[in-house]
Design a protein around this motif. Structure first.
Motif, PDB file in Angstrom:
ATOM      1  N   SER A  65      23.336  24.904   7.275  1.00  0.00           N
ATOM      2  CA  SER A  65      24.404  24.371   8.131  1.00  0.00           C
ATOM      3  C   SER A  65      24.773  25.350   9.250  1.00  0.00           C
ATOM      4  CB  SER A  65      25.628  24.020   7.291  1.00  0.00           C
ATOM      5  OG  SER A  65      26.127  25.193   6.698  1.00  0.00           O
ATOM      6  N   GLU A  66      24.491  26.644   9.013  1.00  0.00           N
ATOM      7  CA  GLU A  66      24.793  27.630  10.062  1.00  0.00           C
ATOM      8  C   GLU A  66      23.970  27.388  11.322  1.00  0.00           C
ATOM      9  OE1 GLU A  66      24.096  31.491   8.416  1.00  0.00           O
ATOM     10  OE2 GLU A  66      25.381  31.050   6.684  1.00  0.00           O
ATOM     11  N   ALA A  67      22.812  26.763  11.142  1.00  0.00           N
ATOM     12  CA  ALA A  67      21.939  26.527  12.299  1.00  0.00           C
ATOM     13  C   ALA A  67      22.374  25.298  13.087  1.00  0.00           C
ATOM     14  CB  ALA A  67      20.496  26.376  11.841  1.00  0.00           C
ATOM     15  N   LEU A  68      23.442  24.651  12.629  1.00  0.00           N
ATOM     16  CA  LEU A  68      23.880  23.406  13.285  1.00  0.00           C
ATOM     17  C   LEU A  68      25.037  23.661  14.234  1.00  0.00           C
ATOM     18  CD1 LEU A  68      23.712  20.977  10.237  1.00  0.00           C
ATOM     19  CD2 LEU A  68      22.356  20.814  12.327  1.00  0.00           C
ATOM     20  N   MET A  69      24.961  24.710  15.012  1.00  0.00           N
ATOM     21  CA  MET A  69      26.069  24.975  15.920  1.00  0.00           C
ATOM     22  C   MET A  69      25.971  24.126  17.174  1.00  0.00           C
ATOM     23  SD  MET A  69      27.479  28.728  15.413  1.00  0.00           S
ATOM     24  CE  MET A  69      25.944  29.566  15.632  1.00  0.00           C
ATOM     25  N   VAL A  70      27.067  23.449  17.470  1.00  0.00           N
ATOM     26  CA  VAL A  70      27.050  22.489  18.574  1.00  0.00           C
ATOM     27  C   VAL A  70      27.259  23.212  19.901  1.00  0.00           C
ATOM     28  CG1 VAL A  70      28.203  20.479  19.552  1.00  0.00           C
ATOM     29  CG2 VAL A  70      27.901  20.662  17.069  1.00  0.00           C
ATOM     30  N   PRO A  71      26.327  23.075  20.827  1.00  0.00           N
ATOM     31  CA  PRO A  71      26.460  23.718  22.135  1.00  0.00           C
ATOM     32  C   PRO A  71      27.619  23.126  22.944  1.00  0.00           C
ATOM     33  CG  PRO A  71      24.184  23.017  21.734  1.00  0.00           C
ATOM     34  CD  PRO A  71      25.043  22.364  20.702  1.00  0.00           C
ATOM     35  N   GLU A  72      28.040  23.889  23.950  1.00  0.00           N
ATOM     36  CA  GLU A  72      29.230  23.543  24.727  1.00  0.00           C
ATOM     37  C   GLU A  72      29.015  22.523  25.844  1.00  0.00           C
ATOM     38  OE1 GLU A  72      32.424  24.172  24.556  1.00  0.00           O
ATOM     39  OE2 GLU A  72      32.033  25.107  22.623  1.00  0.00           O
ATOM     40  N   HIS A  73      27.825  22.147  26.144  1.00  0.00           N
ATOM     41  CA  HIS A  73      27.526  21.359  27.342  1.00  0.00           C
ATOM     42  C   HIS A  73      28.455  20.146  27.535  1.00  0.00           C
ATOM     43  CE1 HIS A  73      25.200  19.489  30.491  1.00  0.00           C
ATOM     44  NE2 HIS A  73      24.455  20.574  30.549  1.00  0.00           N
ATOM     45  N   PRO A  74      28.962  19.941  28.761  1.00  0.00           N
ATOM     46  CA  PRO A  74      29.877  18.812  29.003  1.00  0.00           C
ATOM     47  C   PRO A  74      29.236  17.442  28.784  1.00  0.00           C
ATOM     48  CG  PRO A  74      29.283  19.893  31.086  1.00  0.00           C
ATOM     49  CD  PRO A  74      28.801  20.771  29.973  1.00  0.00           C
ATOM     50  N   GLN A  78      23.290  15.847  26.216  1.00  0.00           N
ATOM     51  CA  GLN A  78      22.554  17.088  26.452  1.00  0.00           C
ATOM     52  C   GLN A  78      22.837  18.095  25.345  1.00  0.00           C
ATOM     53  OE1 GLN A  78      20.299  17.728  29.312  1.00  0.00           O
ATOM     54  NE2 GLN A  78      19.738  18.987  27.562  1.00  0.00           N
ATOM     55  N   ALA A  79      24.095  18.157  24.912  1.00  0.00           N
ATOM     56  CA  ALA A  79      24.435  19.064  23.803  1.00  0.00           C
ATOM     57  C   ALA A  79      23.635  18.696  22.556  1.00  0.00           C
ATOM     58  CB  ALA A  79      25.936  19.009  23.520  1.00  0.00           C
ATOM     59  N   MET A  80      23.448  17.385  22.326  1.00  0.00           N
ATOM     60  CA  MET A  80      22.688  16.940  21.150  1.00  0.00           C
ATOM     61  C   MET A  80      21.208  17.361  21.265  1.00  0.00           C
ATOM     62  SD  MET A  80      22.197  13.098  19.619  1.00  0.00           S
ATOM     63  CE  MET A  80      21.326  12.468  21.060  1.00  0.00           C
ATOM     64  N   VAL A  81      20.638  17.139  22.433  1.00  0.00           N
ATOM     65  CA  VAL A  81      19.249  17.556  22.649  1.00  0.00           C
ATOM     66  C   VAL A  81      19.120  19.069  22.443  1.00  0.00           C
ATOM     67  CG1 VAL A  81      17.427  17.786  24.390  1.00  0.00           C
ATOM     68  CG2 VAL A  81      18.710  15.636  24.193  1.00  0.00           C
ATOM     69  N   VAL A 211      20.249  37.030  17.587  1.00  0.00           N
ATOM     70  CA  VAL A 211      21.536  36.537  17.119  1.00  0.00           C
ATOM     71  C   VAL A 211      22.055  35.353  17.921  1.00  0.00           C
ATOM     72  CG1 VAL A 211      23.847  37.245  16.399  1.00  0.00           C
ATOM     73  CG2 VAL A 211      22.039  38.950  16.640  1.00  0.00           C
ATOM     74  N   ARG A 212      21.750  35.319  19.204  1.00  0.00           N
ATOM     75  CA  ARG A 212      22.454  34.365  20.050  1.00  0.00           C
ATOM     76  C   ARG A 212      22.054  32.919  19.758  1.00  0.00           C
ATOM     77  NH1 ARG A 212      20.483  32.946  24.735  1.00  0.00           N
ATOM     78  NH2 ARG A 212      22.450  33.312  25.771  1.00  0.00           N
ATOM     79  N   GLU A 213      23.018  32.066  19.997  1.00  0.00           N
ATOM     80  CA  GLU A 213      22.814  30.651  19.726  1.00  0.00           C
ATOM     81  C   GLU A 213      22.625  29.928  21.050  1.00  0.00           C
ATOM     82  OE1 GLU A 213      22.311  30.038  16.795  1.00  0.00           O
ATOM     83  OE2 GLU A 213      23.060  31.926  16.049  1.00  0.00           O
ATOM     84  N   GLY A 214      22.555  28.634  20.978  1.00  0.00           N
ATOM     85  CA  GLY A 214      22.277  27.866  22.199  1.00  0.00           C
ATOM     86  C   GLY A 214      23.466  27.764  23.134  1.00  0.00           C
ATOM     87  N   ASP A 215      24.026  28.923  23.533  1.00  0.00           N
ATOM     88  CA  ASP A 215      25.212  28.873  24.391  1.00  0.00           C
ATOM     89  C   ASP A 215      24.850  29.128  25.838  1.00  0.00           C
ATOM     90  OD1 ASP A 215      24.421  31.434  24.143  1.00  0.00           O
ATOM     91  OD2 ASP A 215      26.379  32.266  23.628  1.00  0.00           O
TER      92      ASP A 215
END
Lengths: 233, 233
Positions: A65-74, A78-81, A211-215
């Motif tokens: 579940s840690e890998a399921l971080m939702v990106p910030e995109h408006p 696109q955030a889902m992709v 470490v960084r996520e899809g931000d």
């Protein structure tokens, strides 16, 4: 503090060692002796953190579940992709996530997690689709629950096939294909032509830090967005 | 003749017994003793047909290709949809096919078949897509190889998720959803509106063949054929 750090470090060592053993052999054939050998810790340290092999497997599955971080995109589609692309990227680089997915997909004597990991993914996707709908990104008449189930199932199979064919070398490309084929049925035309189905340039380029996520998709300005291949457009 | 029949029957008994054991326990935990007990045959009869547990597993995996029978329908995209629906129906009713799929999806000490079963499915799908393209059923610009890979991967994950959620009770409905979401990206509008994504009435209605398992979602005869939801059409 230092003691806590050391505890956290040895817990992580065990998880990583177990992940590599589970990933290679599957749950049933994995032995705690081999996990110990790879972690370099004592059996006492192992049992301090995990009472059993099953407890290690459960902790690995929870890590998914840690890998399921939702990106910030408006734009929420696109955030889902980007969520799925980042998940795919981590699947390639993170043995803990890989082992977690294998434990989920395979039946074994491990009292397996059953639906939970699929549900967690489905919750993340459904949440994004609902936001997308509220923002007018979705075509009318799409059943969001049904779509969510399909996205999670399709992603699961796509990563499995990529693993069997080439050890997930082409996973990102396969996920892009999935979105190019699927988005035309769900996104309004105006949103569709602005969606990018490949990783944002900054993520695609940055390999240095683990470490960084899809931000980073906010600086997707470097490249013009790739429009999905809409065969009728 | 009679001897040959008996040989064929006992071979089939072994495969069915093995299928049920593999389907329940997976390859590694399955024992030939349990397979023997379920088949009601002697160990001599078992080894007459199969030298090892691995040989039984290989025969089961080979049986998968039998389920890939291409329907006769003149619209080749419809034949493709029907192929997957029939495969889904058999997955629900045929323990040999279920065991075969499990052996394919899971890694185990069985020298697993790797790509072969995926390739067989992909060959069947790709053949149908090429025929569909020749007949002008496909939208221009669709990469058939890429699409094939996605269809096989998505189907694999969809059936896996249906199994985990409800023992494949809703598999036919999930496969229909897959096609409703996917066909709009690949079929020309004229073909699209004539495609049916639920089982053909003849299959759905035929009760007398002794093979089907009485699954409720196949009696779609009362309903008119559902055209895929084409959100822009």
């Amino acid at each position: 503090m230092a003691v806590q750090d050391r505890g956290e470090r040895s817990r992580r060592s065990i998880l990583e060692a177990a992940a590599s053993v589970f990933d290679e052999r599957g749950y049933d054939a994995a032995s705690t002796t081999e996990i110990l050998a790879r972690s370099g810790l004592t059996r006492g340290a192992l049992y301090h953190h995990f009472p059993s092999k099953e407890a290690i497997a459960a902790a690995l599955v929870a890590a998914q579940s840690e890998a399921l971080m939702v990106p910030e995109h408006p734009v929420r589609l696109q955030a889902m992709v980007d969520l799925t692309l980042e998940y795919a990227r981590r699947l390639r680089s993170d043995p803990v996530l890989r082992a977690s997915v294998r434990l989920t997909v395979e039946q074994s004597s491990f009292n397996r997690p059953g639906m939970t990991p699929y549900r967690q993914s489905a919750d993340a996707i459904l949440g994004l689709l609902r936001e997308a709908e509220r923002q007018g990104e979705m075509l009318p008449g799409v059943d969001l629950e049904e779509l969510t189930q399909f996205i999670v199932g399709a992603f699961t199979g796509v990563q499995l096939m990529s693993q069997v064919y080439c050890g997930r070398q082409d996973l990102m490309a396969r996920v892009s294909t999935m979105w190019r084929l699927l988005l035309p049925s769900i996104a309004t035309p105006g949103v569709l032509m602005r969606l990018r189905t490949t990783p944002p340039p900054s993520v695609a380029g940055a390999e240095g830090d683990g470490v960084r996520e899809g931000d980073a998709e906010t600086d997707g300005t470097a490249r013009p967005p790739v429009t999905p291949r809409a065969p009728w457009g």
